[in-house]
Design a protein around this motif. Sequence first.
Motif, mmCIF file in Angstrom:
data_model
loop_
_atom_site.group_PDB
_atom_site.id
_atom_site.type_symbol
_atom_site.label_atom_id
_atom_site.label_comp_id
_atom_site.label_asym_id
_atom_site.label_seq_id
_atom_site.Cartn_x
_atom_site.Cartn_y
_atom_site.Cartn_z
ATOM 1 N N SER A 138 -5.373 -3.319 -5.863
ATOM 2 C CA SER A 138 -6.508 -2.461 -5.427
ATOM 3 C C SER A 138 -6.051 -1.455 -4.370
ATOM 4 O O SER A 138 -6.418 -0.268 -4.401
ATOM 5 N N GLN A 139 -5.209 -1.934 -3.466
ATOM 6 C CA GLN A 139 -4.711 -1.025 -2.422
ATOM 7 C C GLN A 139 -3.871 0.073 -3.045
ATOM 8 O O GLN A 139 -3.957 1.246 -2.643
ATOM 9 N N LEU A 140 -3.071 -0.298 -4.034
ATOM 10 C CA LEU A 140 -2.241 0.694 -4.714
ATOM 11 C C LEU A 140 -3.104 1.725 -5.422
ATOM 12 O O LEU A 140 -2.802 2.920 -5.420
ATOM 13 N N GLN A 141 -4.169 1.258 -6.049
ATOM 14 C CA GLN A 141 -5.066 2.214 -6.704
ATOM 15 C C GLN A 141 -5.693 3.182 -5.672
ATOM 16 O O GLN A 141 -5.846 4.382 -5.919
ATOM 17 N N THR A 142 -6.070 2.653 -4.490
ATOM 18 C CA THR A 142 -6.658 3.530 -3.434
ATOM 19 C C THR A 142 -5.653 4.580 -2.988
ATOM 20 O O THR A 142 -5.980 5.778 -2.830
ATOM 21 N N GLU A 143 -4.414 4.130 -2.793
ATOM 22 C CA GLU A 143 -3.384 5.079 -2.363
ATOM 23 C C GLU A 143 -3.152 6.134 -3.435
ATOM 24 O O GLU A 143 -2.930 7.311 -3.133
ATOM 25 N N ARG A 144 -3.185 5.737 -4.684
ATOM 26 C CA ARG A 144 -2.991 6.706 -5.772
ATOM 27 C C ARG A 144 -4.131 7.737 -5.791
ATOM 28 O O ARG A 144 -3.920 8.933 -5.978
ATOM 29 N N THR A 145 -5.367 7.278 -5.536
ATOM 30 C CA THR A 145 -6.518 8.216 -5.489
ATOM 31 C C THR A 145 -6.347 9.229 -4.349
ATOM 32 O O THR A 145 -6.613 10.434 -4.498
ATOM 33 N N GLU A 146 -5.906 8.693 -3.218
ATOM 34 C CA GLU A 146 -5.692 9.589 -2.075
ATOM 35 C C GLU A 146 -4.627 10.614 -2.387
ATOM 36 O O GLU A 146 -4.743 11.816 -2.023
ATOM 37 N N LEU A 147 -3.590 10.171 -3.092
ATOM 38 C CA LEU A 147 -2.504 11.076 -3.467
ATOM 39 C C LEU A 147 -3.021 12.165 -4.399
ATOM 40 O O LEU A 147 -2.671 13.345 -4.249
ATOM 41 N N LEU A 148 -3.859 11.798 -5.346
ATOM 42 C CA LEU A 148 -4.430 12.806 -6.252
ATOM 43 C C LEU A 148 -5.333 13.803 -5.480
ATOM 44 O O LEU A 148 -5.352 15.003 -5.751
ATOM 45 N N ASN A 166 5.906 -4.600 -3.482
ATOM 46 C CA ASN A 166 6.251 -4.056 -2.157
ATOM 47 C C ASN A 166 7.115 -2.800 -2.279
ATOM 48 O O ASN A 166 6.916 -1.809 -1.560
ATOM 49 N N LEU A 167 8.081 -2.841 -3.178
ATOM 50 C CA LEU A 167 8.936 -1.669 -3.377
ATOM 51 C C LEU A 167 8.114 -0.481 -3.866
ATOM 52 O O LEU A 167 8.286 0.662 -3.419
ATOM 53 N N LEU A 168 7.213 -0.730 -4.773
ATOM 54 C CA LEU A 168 6.370 0.339 -5.296
ATOM 55 C C LEU A 168 5.482 0.927 -4.203
ATOM 56 O O LEU A 168 5.270 2.145 -4.118
ATOM 57 N N LYS A 169 5.000 0.056 -3.344
ATOM 58 C CA LYS A 169 4.148 0.517 -2.248
ATOM 59 C C LYS A 169 4.932 1.419 -1.288
ATOM 60 O O LYS A 169 4.428 2.465 -0.821
ATOM 61 N N LEU A 170 6.160 1.027 -0.968
ATOM 62 C CA LEU A 170 6.993 1.856 -0.087
ATOM 63 C C LEU A 170 7.245 3.235 -0.697
ATOM 64 O O LEU A 170 7.225 4.259 -0.019
ATOM 65 N N LYS A 171 7.535 3.242 -1.999
ATOM 66 C CA LYS A 171 7.781 4.524 -2.667
ATOM 67 C C LYS A 171 6.556 5.429 -2.549
ATOM 68 O O LYS A 171 6.646 6.610 -2.239
ATOM 69 N N LEU A 172 5.389 4.885 -2.828
ATOM 70 C CA LEU A 172 4.161 5.693 -2.760
ATOM 71 C C LEU A 172 3.891 6.207 -1.328
ATOM 72 O O LEU A 172 3.458 7.329 -1.122
ATOM 73 N N GLY A 173 4.213 5.376 -0.321
ATOM 74 C CA GLY A 173 4.030 5.817 1.070
ATOM 75 C C GLY A 173 4.939 6.965 1.432
ATOM 76 O O GLY A 173 4.537 7.942 2.070
ATOM 77 N N LYS A 174 6.208 6.905 1.003
ATOM 78 C CA LYS A 174 7.142 7.997 1.291
ATOM 79 C C LYS A 174 6.689 9.278 0.613
ATOM 80 O O LYS A 174 6.756 10.375 1.177
ATOM 81 N N ASP A 175 6.229 9.187 -0.618
ATOM 82 C CA ASP A 175 5.768 10.397 -1.324
ATOM 83 C C ASP A 175 4.571 11.014 -0.631
ATOM 84 O O ASP A 175 4.434 12.242 -0.539
#
Length: 961
Positions: free
Chosen positions: A812-822, A711-720
């Motif tokens: 899987s959701q984290l991987q999707t968010e990372r792809t979107e970020l890239l 959850n903490l990692l997900k929040l960090k990725l959302g803020k970025d």
Amino acid sequence: MNFFRGVMGGQPAGPQPSGAETIQKLCDRVASSTLLEDRRDAVRALKSLSKKYRLEVGTQAMNHLLQILQTDRSDSEIIGYALDTLFNIICNDEEEEQDESEDENPQKQVDDLGVQFTDKLIQEPENVTLLLTMLEEFDFHVRWPGVKLLTILLKNQCVQLQAIILVSPMGVSRLMDLLADSREVIRNDGLLLLQQLTKNNAAIQKIVAFENAFERLLDIITEEGSSDGGIVVEDCLILLLNLLRNNSSNQNFFKEGSYIQRMKPWFEVGDDNSGWSAQKVTNLHLMLQLVRVMVSPTNSPGATASCQKSMFQCGLLQQLCTILMATGVPADILTETINTVSEVIRGSQVNQDFFASVNAPSNPPRPAIVVLLMSMVNERQPFVLRCAVLYCFQCFLYRNQKGQGEIVATLLPSTIDANSISAGQLLCGGLFSADSLSNWCAAVALAHALQDNLTQKEQLLRVQLATSLGKPPVSLLQQCTNILSQGDKVNRRGSKVQTRVGLLMLLCTWISNCPIAVTHFLHNQENVPFLTGQISENLGEDERLVQGLCALLLGICIYHNDNSLENYTKEKLKQLIEKRIGKENFVEKLSFITKHELYSRAAQKPQPVFPSPEQMLFDHEFTKLVKDLEGVITKAVHKSSEEEKKEEETKKTIEQHDSIVTQYKELIREQDSQLQELREQVSSMSSQKELMQSSLAQQLSQIQQHKDQYNLLKLKLGKDSQGQAGSQADGAQVNGLQTEELGQLREEVEELRRQQATLHSQLGEKETLISTLRSGSSQEAGDATGGPVNTDMTQELEALRSQIQSQQAEISQLQTERTELLRRAEAKSSEAGVAGGSSEDSALLADLEGRLAAQTSETDRLKAEVQGLTEGRAGMEQQLASATSTVAILQAEKAKLQGELQESKKEQDDLLMLLADQDQKIHSLKQKLKDLGEAVDDDDDLRDQTDDDYDEEEDDEEKDD
């Protein structure tokens, strides 16, 4: 002073005073003089008169002398005179003849006088304590007379003085200090004093032993030259014998103190045995007695075996065997050495095996046993030596079945060596020689080779003897009976009795408890008529013993008869006794054996000790056999055939009952073991259940921690992502912050990689845990509460599986968010290229593209790892399904096992009902036997114990249910 000159032999004027008057005046002087010199002179005068006027001095001066010992202790001279005077009036010297006394026994009066004065002195125990304190004085003139006085007091009244010294504080310790005195005369007299003190008093013997007496005495023996020493060595050995004989505590202390090892050098005699002084012979004789005290058959078996083991380990037995085979040894030392070796090997298998391996130094070498047997059957050897050899042979065979087999084997046809003399040949030669003592010794020796050994009794039946040329060989058993029947041809009546007694003892030992030998004996048609004829005759006193032994032999033929011969069954033999002898007459002749005087003497100890060869009739082991058989033979002769049948039927019934009880016991014992195993399994499964529950709780907490981290990692990725969307409005700001954002992205990717590695390891641990749970579930199948526990475990595993699936979705959701970020980062790069167009921007974009390519490859690798985790999860689900099916199977087996347990309980109830019926039948049979007058042992205790065990088992089963 004129008075003292007159007393000491001067020539005063006027009439001479009598001895009594002179002693009275001296006593008055001792009592009234104030000057020490006057008292000293008076005591000196009493000392000079104490031998000639012993009675007068003892009667009048004893109390005054004891008072001197108390008041003038500071003056050693007067104390010495007083002690010497007391010694003179108490000592019973043979040389004092009481001046021409006409009494028929003057020495008896002298002895009585010494005892009377001793009683008077020890009437007050304080006087003895006073004498003991005198021994603390180092002055020779005080200590030596004190030692001599106490010694003579102990000789006259040993028991009373021992009791006083025993309760006196430090009394024994003061006497033990005498052994440490540097003056040999005091030390030697101290040895004599301790000899008298330790006679027949176990308490004083223990105190002396624990005062380090063994160490001091052995040191003195070594200093004085051991066996080559003088009279002092003899005194030390006598004192050691007093301390050890019939005192198990001191014997144990002597053994544990490793003093047995110090005895070995005593027996190291040189090769030159020609010069044996009388003192050396005496010393060695006492040393051998000391060894025998430690291994005496009268000691406890455990203590004797321990000493025998120590003697073998330290080489003492080997040293004794060396003396045994040496030449030039005096006859009495050789005899005592044989007796000593006998008791060292008696009943000890290791020592017996060593003795069997000892060879005499002859050419060719012969076994020591053979050499000794040659002496035993040689009538020219001394009688005591032959008795010692017989005792040695008996001790060698005592509880030694291996040795018995070796002796009997020398008689069998397949092992006889014509070129050498064997033990069996010597025994047969002695058995059939003209010397009656050789006959007796050989018969007893051969009987010991058969003692309590059924195998050798049967083997000896194979022995065949060639009696004369042209005649067929006869068995050894038959030859013995032939010699018995021909005994009347011997001229000397005493020799005939001794030979026949020896042969009868051999036959009784041989056929006892051996039905095959009884059959062989009865197979000869002449044996039973010979025995009945001997028993029925009215012979003299010497022949009554032979009649008793014949009755014993015939009784053994009845008692151990297997009824294999139709003409000599038990019933027919009893009818024969009743018709030709009479039952009462038979029992009377049988009982004469135990009433014989020589029987009682032989029953006292194993060693054959006889004052003359004519009194050598009974063997110690044979007396035990007679004691065991006399009662049962008497009972067997008086029983009728109907009683025997009833007894046999009763025995069979009891045996059947015992077998049934044994079966029940084994069944109950087996059920007990099964129940115990089930209880242990339940206990083990309960503990494993608790362990799994705690492990599951720990895993749940770890999963919760992992969820929080995701959850903490997900929040960090959302803020970025939000920060990157806001920065697209200003292209210059994006270009300026792009490097910093890419660095943060790279760090976050590294963090994601570490998290995924952690998840991989944790998933592996969960796989191990599931395997453990599956094995634990299989072990808990027999538990009565296993069903609910397995259901809970299944629910918990399902929850764990759902949590893993949720974690996989989050990954899987984290991987999707990372792809979107890239993707956003690539869009920002393209926008920056259109706005700038400079060479620096191109380089920066190229670098960024390279980094993005690296991030892309890293993302692919993470995807592969996630795929591996997914496959692992599928495997875990399969394992969980397998564990669930295994639990179901084990539950079915548990239900089946419980059903078998119920059937076992029902079968046990049926068996107990059958056992109750059997008990009722046996009780009625025993009651019938009691009505017939038979002694029957009750088995109620056994039945009660069985019922109690069954009740306890039912209680335990109810608790388990």
